[in-house]
Design an enzyme around this catalytic site. Structure first.
Site, PDB file in Angstrom:
ATOM      1  CB  CYS A 123     -11.411  15.161 -48.315  1.00  0.00           C
ATOM      2  SG  CYS A 123     -11.120  16.487 -47.314  1.00  0.00           S
ATOM      3  CB  ALA A 133      -6.300  25.669 -35.545  1.00  0.00           C
ATOM      4  CG  HIS A 134      -5.998  21.685 -40.546  1.00  0.00           C
ATOM      5  ND1 HIS A 134      -5.595  21.408 -41.703  1.00  0.00           N
ATOM      6  CD2 HIS A 134      -7.130  21.527 -40.213  1.00  0.00           C
ATOM      7  CE1 HIS A 134      -6.628  20.586 -42.424  1.00  0.00           C
ATOM      8  NE2 HIS A 134      -7.622  21.025 -41.564  1.00  0.00           N
TER       9      HIS A 134
HETATM   10  N1  PLP Z   1     -14.793  22.693 -45.150  1.00  0.00           N
HETATM   11  C1  PLP Z   1     -13.914  23.196 -45.968  1.00  0.00           C
HETATM   12  C2  PLP Z   1     -14.515  24.142 -46.571  1.00  0.00           C
HETATM   13  C3  PLP Z   1     -12.662  22.415 -45.970  1.00  0.00           C
HETATM   14  O1  PLP Z   1     -11.780  22.923 -46.876  1.00  0.00           O
HETATM   15  C4  PLP Z   1     -12.255  21.459 -44.809  1.00  0.00           C
HETATM   16  C5  PLP Z   1     -11.030  20.917 -45.242  1.00  0.00           C
HETATM   17  O2  PLP Z   1     -10.305  20.348 -46.102  1.00  0.00           O
HETATM   18  C6  PLP Z   1     -13.144  21.131 -43.971  1.00  0.00           C
HETATM   19  C7  PLP Z   1     -14.606  21.785 -43.917  1.00  0.00           C
HETATM   20  C8  PLP Z   1     -12.880  20.199 -43.020  1.00  0.00           C
HETATM   21  O3  PLP Z   1     -12.140  20.594 -42.129  1.00  0.00           O
HETATM   22  P1  PLP Z   1     -11.361  19.595 -40.930  1.00  0.00           P
HETATM   23  O4  PLP Z   1     -10.038  19.134 -42.056  1.00  0.00           O
HETATM   24  O5  PLP Z   1     -10.469  20.631 -39.896  1.00  0.00           O
HETATM   25  O6  PLP Z   1     -12.158  18.663 -40.400  1.00  0.00           O
END
Ligand code: PLP
Length: 386
Positions: A325, A200-201
């Site tokens: 990340c 959702a974010h």
């Molecule tokens: N998959 C992709 C392609 C993403 O861009 C992200 C977040 O940057 C994630 C997974 C992880 O999602 P969440 O931040 O909701 O754990």
């Protein structure tokens, strides 16, 4: 100081309408959806209404939606759940070299547990080749996981085609659609997906809530054990405000999608045209047109992405280098290395991602501020010969 947020792929602000929709579920309607009394039933209704909104949006049945804590959990559930449910059938998994760590992390864990994982390479635009997928499938292959759109370079994979190849062989197909849901039309049947992750974010909803679509009949080992929430598939008391927020965010994205795609594509293409016109020695990363409407990623040679980022931050502009990340680590992005960039070029990448609250004046401001920043940093760089 002017503040310009151009990092929508990392996260988006919660839309004020989403926040209003969530608010009653923190105090007035705070019930536990598993309780039998009126408070619980009120929460349960909000939960099931939200499930219907999401299911309808992606072309699924309500019972095929499992609410989770976000993209990372959905990806972990898909990979680990499908692998462990089918280990008697085979031990081979296929994914790509450009997946988010939320997929490559569990894939590496599965390798330690005795599974064999093939990481398909990509071409210079970041595309996985359907022919490569066909060639890599063996009679031991139990799952294919390829992301819908890349979070760093924005490239959109030919998911329908890749999914069809897996489907014809009866192999479970997962796609990480965290960067596309809410931004582009996503339909699980059109994509031939058995499992699909969303968060959702990334689309103006709250953080810490997402979903995994699980096609009826897909074999999946339970990931979170405990209570029998989500038909026993995902234990833990439901995050009702978050789930209501997710559904409201979906409704807003649905009504605004065409306009947002049009506007963001025009700004994206303006940046793709004007950045190289104003700054020498830059390279566009990702496919020139088969890419997210809001994503621009350039390698800016002879300087470090971190230095550009920090200089822009001092001017009030928020962008990214690598993925959010990993941008605090100094390792070059695995995605940029996978598309064939050398280490030095991969270190100088800048990702600009637009969104709902971006304005043309933000694009103007970036185009005005970026060239002198680059010029100043290059003047100090030993790698750059004037
Ligand atoms: N998959 C992709 C392609 C993403 O861009 C992200 C977040 O940057 C994630 C997974 C992880 O999602 P969440 O931040 O909701 O754990």
């Amino acid at each position: 100081m002017k503040k310009v947020y151009l990092d929508y792929a990392a996260t988006t602000p919660v839309d004020p309408q989403v926040l209003s929709a969530m608010q009653p579920y923190f105090f007035d309607q705070f019930g536990n959806a598993s309780s039998l009394h009126a408070y619980g039933q009120e929460a349960k209704k909000a939960l099931e209404d939200s499930r219907e909104v999401l299911a309808d949006f992606i072309g699924a049945l309500p019972e095929e939606i499992v609410f989770t804590s976000g993209g990372t959990e959905s990806d972990n559930y898909a990979l680990l759940g499908a692998a462990f449910a089918q280990e008697k059938k085979g031990n081979h998994i296929i994914t790509s070299a450009v997946e988010h760590h939320a997929v490559s992390g569990p894939a590496k864990f599965l390798e330690k547990k005795g599974f064999k994982v093939t990481y398909l390479g990509v071409d210079q635009d970041g595309l996985v080749s359907p022919e490569d997928l066909k060639q890599t499938i063996t009679d031991k292959t139990i799952m294919v996981s390829i992301m819908h759109a890349n979070n760093e370079i924005g490239t959109l994979q030919p998911i329908s085609q890749l999914g069809k190849i897996a489907k014809e062989k009866g192999i479970c197909f997962h796609t990480d659609a965290v960067q596309t849901v809410g931004h582009l039309p996503v339909n699980v049947d059109a994509l031939n997906a058995d499992l699909l992750s969303l968060s959702a974010h990334k689309f103006y909803g709250p953080k810490g809530v997402g979903a995994l679509y699980v096609r009826k009949g897909t074999r999946l080992e339970t990931f979170m054990r405990g209570g029998d929430q989500e038909r026993g598939r995902r234990a833990s008391t439901h995050n009702i405000p978050g789930i209501v927020g997710l559904a409201k965010a979906i409704e807003l994205c649905r009504s605004k999608m065409n306009d947002e795609i049009k506007l963001q594509t025009s700004w994206r293409d303006r940046l793709i045209k004007e950045i190289p016109a104003r700054i020498p020695h830059v390279r566009l990363n990702g496919h020139p047109s088969q890419r997210l409407p809001n994503n621009v990623n350039f390698s800016i040679k002879y300087i470090e992405g971190e230095s550009i980022l920090l200089s822009l931050d001092m001017l009030g502009i928020a962008c990214s280098t690598g993925s959010a990340c990993t941008s605090s680590s100094l390792e070059p992005s695995h995605v940029l290395l996978a598309i064939g960039l050398d280490h030095e070029t991969a270190h100088g990448s800048l990702r600009i991602t637009l969104g709902r609250f971006s304005r043309e004046s933000d694009v103007d401001y970036l185009l005005e501020q970026l060239p002198p920043v680059v010029q100043k940093l290059r003047a100090m760089s030993p790698l750059y010969e004037k």
